[in-house]
Design an enzyme around this catalytic site. Sequence first.
Site, PDB file in Angstrom:
ATOM      1  N   GLY A 102       0.844  -1.203   0.000  1.00 52.79           N
ATOM      2  CA  GLY A 102       0.000   0.000   0.000  1.00 52.79           C
ATOM      3  C   GLY A 102       0.864   1.231   0.000  1.00 52.79           C
ATOM      4  N   GLY A 160       1.201   4.987   1.678  1.00 52.03           N
ATOM      5  CA  GLY A 160       0.737   5.866   2.750  1.00 52.03           C
ATOM      6  C   GLY A 160       1.143   7.294   2.468  1.00 52.03           C
ATOM      7  N   GLY A 197       5.024   7.333   2.507  1.00 50.73           N
ATOM      8  CA  GLY A 197       5.799   6.379   1.732  1.00 50.73           C
ATOM      9  C   GLY A 197       5.002   5.164   1.344  1.00 50.73           C
ATOM     10  N   VAL A 229       4.456   0.855   1.429  1.00 49.38           N
ATOM     11  CA  VAL A 229       4.652  -0.284   2.312  1.00 49.38           C
ATOM     12  C   VAL A 229       4.841  -1.544   1.478  1.00 49.38           C
ATOM     13  CG1 VAL A 229       3.661  -1.646   4.172  1.00 49.38           C
ATOM     14  CG2 VAL A 229       3.240   0.820   4.058  1.00 49.38           C
ATOM     15  N   ASP A 258      -3.979  13.330  12.805  1.00 51.75           N
ATOM     16  CA  ASP A 258      -5.007  13.031  11.792  1.00 51.75           C
ATOM     17  C   ASP A 258      -5.997  12.015  12.330  1.00 51.75           C
ATOM     18  OD1 ASP A 258      -5.037  11.841   8.343  1.00 51.75           O
ATOM     19  OD2 ASP A 258      -6.309  13.279   9.389  1.00 51.75           O
TER      20      ASP A 258
END
Length: 821
Positions: A713, A715, A718, A720, A795
């Site tokens: 994935g 993010g 960065g 993953v 967040d």
Amino acid sequence: MSVRRLYDASLMGALALLVLLCMVDLAICSSNFTDQLALLSFKSSIKNDPNNVLSNWTKETNFCGWAGVLCSRRRQRVTGLLLGGMGLEGTISPRVGNLSFLQLLDLSNNSFYGHLTDEIGHLRHLKTLYLFLNMLEGNIPLGLHHCQRLEVISLAGNKFRGRIPKELSTLTSLSELALEQNELIGSIPPSFGNISSLEGFGLEENQIYGNFPTELAQLPNLNLIYLALNYLIGPIPPAIFNKSSMVQIDLNGNAFSGNLPTNNGLFLPNLEVLLLDHNQLTGNIPSSLSNSSNLTMLTLAVNLFTGTVPKHLGNLKHLEVLHLFKNQLTNEPGSIELSFLTDLTNCTSLVHLLVGGNKLSGTLPNSIGNFSNTLQELDVSESQLIGTIPKEIGSLRNVNVLGLANSNLNGNIPSTLGEIESLQRLYLGGNNFHGSIPNEICLLSNLGELYADENKLSGSIPSCIENLRGLQVMTLSHNKLTFTPSSLWKIETLRDLNLSFNSLGGSLDPNIRPSKVLEIVDLSWNQISGSIPRVIGSFQSLTSLNLSRNSFSGPIPNTMGNLITLDYLDLSHNNLSGQIPKSLEALSHIQYMNFSCNKLAGEIPNEGPFMNLTSQSFMENEALCGNPILKVPPCASNSSKKSMIKINLRYILPLIAVMLIFSIGVYIVKRNHGNNVQSQNLIDLYATMEHRTISYLELRRATNDLCEANLLGVGSYGSVYKGVLSDGTIVCCETTRHRNLVGVITACSNPEFRALLYSHNSCLNLLQRIGIMIDVALALEYLHYGQLEPVVHCDLKPSNVLLDEDMVAHVADFGIAKILG
Ligand SMILES: *[C@@H]1O[C@H](CO)[C@@H](O)[C@H](O)[C@H]1NC(C)=O
Ligand SMILES: *[C@@H]1O[C@H](CO)[C@@H](O)[C@H](O)[C@H]1NC(C)=O
Ligand SMILES: *[C@@H]1O[C@H](CO)[C@@H](O)[C@H](O)[C@H]1NC(C)=O
Ligand SMILES: *[C@@H]1O[C@H](CO)[C@@H](O)[C@H](O)[C@H]1NC(C)=O
Ligand SMILES: *[C@@H]1O[C@H](CO)[C@@H](O)[C@H](O)[C@H]1NC(C)=O
Ligand SMILES: *[C@@H]1O[C@H](CO)[C@@H](O)[C@H](O)[C@H]1NC(C)=O
Ligand SMILES: *[C@@H]1O[C@H](CO)[C@@H](O)[C@H](O)[C@H]1NC(C)=O
Ligand SMILES: *[C@@H]1O[C@H](CO)[C@@H](O)[C@H](O)[C@H]1NC(C)=O
Ligand SMILES: *[C@@H]1O[C@H](CO)[C@@H](O)[C@H](O)[C@H]1NC(C)=O
Ligand SMILES: *[C@@H]1O[C@H](CO)[C@@H](O)[C@H](O)[C@H]1NC(C)=O
Ligand SMILES: *[C@@H]1O[C@H](CO)[C@@H](O)[C@H](O)[C@H]1NC(C)=O
Ligand SMILES: *[C@@H]1O[C@H](CO)[C@@H](O)[C@H](O)[C@H]1NC(C)=O
């Protein structure tokens, strides 16, 4: 060509009178000593005499030799005081009233202020009173009507207030009364209809209301009447149109209504000027106007006239100005062409022809090319024109304004347009023109404004466009243009450029020459890519810049902080990345700024214009932070990004480790699908977490060279990856995208970690909700207090709270978490 004003006309009368004065000798016995005293008193009330006109007004010399003083030859009494345009400043002494033999008083075009007193009424011999162009105020003195010999009164261009004294109607010799450009109120006294000698009456630019008295219109000798720019209402007395004496009628800018007389009632053989524009007049335009063969100016614009443009206007050989725009005029029934234009080609003096804003439907006749070469302005905009622009248009060699906007014209823009060398303004917007813009347009070396927006023009803007060395405004929005040549930016005079809503591609030349005068640039709704040139910061006059809805990428140049005159900046809907430059805080004139829908990150500046912006300006970006009022997470500290990263590097590893726990969890869920391992709270995970650093090489190996197949994935900070370490441990690895952090890689592995599930649509009961709240609170408590340094999540939102199958909440996504020192 301009309207002759009363005081100009009167000047000629004054000259005649002067000659007369030199010959007349008044045989009246009275002391000439009084005159000297009066003149000295006049001099003493002059505060400033910059030209030293009055310097030889001394007792030692005979006053008849003083500058500006005229005397009767034998009796040596003052008969004229001629001090017009001398730059004198001061008040008019009431003692002037003692110059009992004065016939001509000219103090015009000076700086006299204060009141004109009633003593002026003592001047029983006064014939001419010129006080125009001063700063006199107060009422017009009633005493004036005692000067029964008055022939000319001009008080124009002062600040006289109050009503027009009806007593003036007793001045039986008065031929010219000029009261224009004052602050007079009230109505026109009908008794003025008794001044049978009156030839010229000027009252324009006052605040006069009421009707135009019929009595006034019936004056037998009237030839000039100026009532423009007042608040007059009602019909225009028909008598004014059946008067062979009339030369100039200027009634524009009132609220006159009703019809003009029919053909029989209109007899104006000597008429030169008829200005009736900006009223509420109705009915037809009488065709007998074409018998007023001396007509030079005819303006009927902005009224409610209906019917056709009268025939035979071609008779008007002296006609210079014809304004018929904004009425409801129609074309000759049964004619497909606008045939009246053909008639007008016989008006060999025509300079301005403005007929747009009517209901004229039809084609432009080919005869358009036969207009007199005196024609400078032709406007048929806002009509219902069909067909194409005749190629003959190129014959209009001296036209400098050509308006054909907002009709239904189609076809190509004719290349012959390039032959109108004198063209300065070209309005072609709002039609159906298609094809490309002809290269010949570049021949129009005098062109200052080009409007061709809202057409179907395609292709490229001709690259020869730089030949238009005087172009100031170019509006080509809402077309299908695909290319802007960089030569466009070489036009040094360009002030306003609007190319919005086209299909422009390519990128902006980074080496465009900065313009000193460009104020407005709108390139929105195109497909322009590449970066915003840094040189933009040198466009020192820019007030409005719209680059929204394109594909601009890269950073916002910090040079834009130099655009201190900017009041509008829209960069939204692009692919801009990096930070919003803090330099933009200097843009103190900003009224509107929009950065939304880009890939911007980092702290939103908070000084200057940023204080007034709302979240609308920043939404849908990648990782902006700042004031929570902007619906972005708060930033960690106010210190500069660089030093923050330096300080925090030692915390980065544990932080990233924390983040990775979740990622690996996701991975394990996938792997152990169905296993029912006991779940654990996030807090426990932190507690048992162990991390270790591995070499970059090992990591590359583990993730198969960061192969995309291993990508789990992406993010905020960065990507993953799944990886298998040399000892067989399955890990996930996060590469950070920030340039200061590339290479900082860590791995984590925790076989205890269990499933985390995310559900879009489950219904929670109250107990479950409370449980989730407690879990989240515990997680935050750990982040804030459970470690050496507090971590702020930045967040926290529902979508970052993941629930496992036991409804235990786990706080996720530390993408923008900040460590507080
Ligand atoms: C007044 O008029 C007489 C002649 O009638 C003349 O001699 C005298 O100079 C005049 N005075 C002035 C002040 O001009
Ligand atoms: C005063 O000045 C005017 C113009 O400068 C001149 O014509 C006139 O002769 C002068 N009169 C005397 C008395 O010096
Ligand atoms: C007013 O006087 C100035 C010189 O003082 C002159 O240039 C200008 O033409 C005059 N204007 C009128 C309307 O007489
Ligand atoms: C001159 O005028 C003043 C005021 O207008 C008046 O009072 C005076 O009597 C007059 N003088 C002469 C000699 O007429
Ligand atoms: C015009 O003058 C006549 C006679 O002098 C008078 O009867 C009449 O009222 C005056 N008209 C107006 C409108 O004042
Ligand atoms: C126009 O004026 C003349 C006299 O000047 C008159 O005989 C004629 O009736 C007037 N016409 C109309 C329509 O008022
Ligand atoms: C038109 O103007 C000319 C010159 O200005 C003049 O001689 C003539 O009388 C005017 N009237 C007509 C009806 O031509
Ligand atoms: C113009 O004047 C002529 C002669 O005076 C007349 O016969 C004709 O009807 C007039 N034209 C119009 C449109 O009034
Ligand atoms: C122009 O004027 C001439 C005579 O001067 C005439 O023969 C011609 O018909 C007129 N043309 C138009 C379009 O009115
Ligand atoms: C334009 O004028 C020329 C010469 O007067 C004439 O031959 C031509 O027919 C006119 N064109 C139109 C379209 O009226
Ligand atoms: C550019 O033209 C478009 C379409 O006509 C208009 O909406 C926009 O306001 C213009 N831009 C500027 C800065 O005036
Ligand atoms: C913010 O807006 C207010 C009112 O619109 C204005 O007075 C103030 O100058 C603005 N502040 C800045 C920094 O633009």
